[in-house]
Scaffold this motif. Structure first.
Motif, PDB file in Angstrom:
ATOM      1  N   ALA A 124      92.107   7.258 -68.939  1.00 10.41           N
ATOM      2  CA  ALA A 124      92.867   6.824 -67.768  1.00 10.41           C
ATOM      3  C   ALA A 124      93.325   8.025 -66.944  1.00 10.41           C
ATOM      4  CB  ALA A 124      94.065   5.976 -68.190  1.00 10.41           C
ATOM      5  N   VAL A 125      93.784   9.069 -67.621  1.00  6.14           N
ATOM      6  CA  VAL A 125      94.203  10.290 -66.927  1.00  6.14           C
ATOM      7  C   VAL A 125      93.009  10.929 -66.217  1.00  6.14           C
ATOM      8  CG1 VAL A 125      95.056  12.640 -67.269  1.00  6.14           C
ATOM      9  CG2 VAL A 125      96.187  10.728 -68.407  1.00  6.14           C
ATOM     10  N   LYS A 126      91.879  11.021 -66.913  1.00 11.43           N
ATOM     11  CA  LYS A 126      90.678  11.593 -66.302  1.00 11.43           C
ATOM     12  C   LYS A 126      90.229  10.762 -65.103  1.00 11.43           C
ATOM     13  CE  LYS A 126      88.876  13.869 -70.432  1.00 11.43           C
ATOM     14  NZ  LYS A 126      87.848  13.823 -71.469  1.00 11.43           N
ATOM     15  N   GLY A 127      90.303   9.444 -65.239  1.00  2.24           N
ATOM     16  CA  GLY A 127      89.924   8.554 -64.142  1.00  2.24           C
ATOM     17  C   GLY A 127      90.841   8.733 -62.941  1.00  2.24           C
ATOM     18  N   ALA A 128      92.124   8.883 -63.193  1.00  2.13           N
ATOM     19  CA  ALA A 128      93.081   9.089 -62.107  1.00  2.13           C
ATOM     20  C   ALA A 128      92.829  10.433 -61.420  1.00  2.13           C
ATOM     21  CB  ALA A 128      94.512   9.024 -62.642  1.00  2.13           C
ATOM     22  N   ARG A 129      92.535  11.466 -62.201  1.00  3.61           N
ATOM     23  CA  ARG A 129      92.230  12.782 -61.611  1.00  3.61           C
ATOM     24  C   ARG A 129      90.959  12.711 -60.770  1.00  3.61           C
ATOM     25  NH1 ARG A 129      93.397  16.237 -67.004  1.00  3.61           N
ATOM     26  NH2 ARG A 129      95.653  16.321 -66.810  1.00  3.61           N
ATOM     27  N   ARG A 130      89.961  12.011 -61.286  1.00  6.29           N
ATOM     28  CA  ARG A 130      88.699  11.859 -60.565  1.00  6.29           C
ATOM     29  C   ARG A 130      88.930  11.095 -59.260  1.00  6.29           C
ATOM     30  NH1 ARG A 130      85.243   9.213 -64.406  1.00  6.29           N
ATOM     31  NH2 ARG A 130      86.179  10.826 -65.638  1.00  6.29           N
TER      32      ARG A 130
ATOM     33  N   ALA B 156      91.701  10.901 -57.572  1.00  7.80           N
ATOM     34  CA  ALA B 156      92.453  11.771 -56.666  1.00  7.80           C
ATOM     35  C   ALA B 156      91.535  12.807 -56.027  1.00  7.80           C
ATOM     36  CB  ALA B 156      93.602  12.453 -57.409  1.00  7.80           C
ATOM     37  N   ALA B 157      90.593  13.348 -56.805  1.00  8.24           N
ATOM     38  CA  ALA B 157      89.654  14.338 -56.268  1.00  8.24           C
ATOM     39  C   ALA B 157      88.750  13.697 -55.214  1.00  8.24           C
ATOM     40  CB  ALA B 157      88.818  14.948 -57.392  1.00  8.24           C
ATOM     41  N   VAL B 158      88.301  12.476 -55.471  1.00  5.69           N
ATOM     42  CA  VAL B 158      87.456  11.773 -54.501  1.00  5.69           C
ATOM     43  C   VAL B 158      88.254  11.493 -53.230  1.00  5.69           C
ATOM     44  CG1 VAL B 158      86.283   9.568 -54.065  1.00  5.69           C
ATOM     45  CG2 VAL B 158      85.882  10.787 -56.196  1.00  5.69           C
ATOM     46  N   ALA B 159      89.504  11.079 -53.383  1.00  2.00           N
ATOM     47  CA  ALA B 159      90.352  10.812 -52.218  1.00  2.00           C
ATOM     48  C   ALA B 159      90.564  12.088 -51.402  1.00  2.00           C
ATOM     49  CB  ALA B 159      91.697  10.229 -52.664  1.00  2.00           C
ATOM     50  N   ARG B 160      90.793  13.215 -52.080  1.00  2.41           N
ATOM     51  CA  ARG B 160      90.951  14.504 -51.364  1.00  2.41           C
ATOM     52  C   ARG B 160      89.673  14.849 -50.627  1.00  2.41           C
ATOM     53  NH1 ARG B 160      93.471  16.082 -56.027  1.00  2.41           N
ATOM     54  NH2 ARG B 160      91.630  17.187 -56.742  1.00  2.41           N
ATOM     55  N   HIS B 161      88.531  14.651 -51.298  1.00  4.37           N
ATOM     56  CA  HIS B 161      87.239  14.949 -50.680  1.00  4.37           C
ATOM     57  C   HIS B 161      87.042  14.101 -49.422  1.00  4.37           C
ATOM     58  CE1 HIS B 161      83.004  15.852 -50.216  1.00  4.37           C
ATOM     59  NE2 HIS B 161      82.765  14.557 -50.191  1.00  4.37           N
ATOM     60  N   HIS B 162      87.351  12.817 -49.509  1.00  7.13           N
ATOM     61  CA  HIS B 162      87.195  11.934 -48.351  1.00  7.13           C
ATOM     62  C   HIS B 162      88.142  12.345 -47.225  1.00  7.13           C
ATOM     63  CE1 HIS B 162      84.253   9.174 -49.907  1.00  7.13           C
ATOM     64  NE2 HIS B 162      84.942   9.002 -51.008  1.00  7.13           N
ATOM     65  N   ALA B 163      89.365  12.730 -47.574  1.00  3.69           N
ATOM     66  CA  ALA B 163      90.324  13.160 -46.554  1.00  3.69           C
ATOM     67  C   ALA B 163      89.838  14.433 -45.864  1.00  3.69           C
ATOM     68  CB  ALA B 163      91.704  13.389 -47.187  1.00  3.69           C
TER      69      ALA B 163
END
Length: 103
Positions: free
Chosen positions: A28-34, A36-43
């Protein structure tokens, strides 16, 4: 003896459940980090795409970014070399070639 085996099996199941819960929490932690990283990339990608194109670097003929920019002799308007050459090639005489913006 049976009770001891049953208790050992129950303890093993409890240990397994705890281990599975730890793995699930880690995933779950890894999924949340992933996520967040995808959201940062899209932003970041969205921000890069929102950069405005400065018209002073655009050719008035093709409206693209100037490529091999040249200026006209008299009015100093700037065009892509190829665009200006194509424009002047349409004139019947070189003396009839006028600036595409000034004509």
């Amino acid at each position: 003896r049976r009770e001891g085996a049953a208790a050992a099996a129950a303890a093993a199941r409890a240990d397994l459940a705890l281990a599975q819960a730890a793995v699930d929490a880690d995933n779950a932690v890894k999924g949340a980090r992933r996520a967040a990283a995808v959201a940062r990339h899209h932003a970041e990608a969205s921000q890069m795409l929102s950069v405005k194109f400065d018209d002073k670097y655009a050719c008035a003929v093709c409206t693209e970014v100037l490529e091999a920019a040249v200026t006209t002799g008299v009015c100093e308007h700037i065009f892509c070399r190829g665009c200006l050459e194509d424009h002047c090639a349409q004139a019947s005489k070189p003396s009839e070639c006028v600036c595409p913006l000034c004509r």
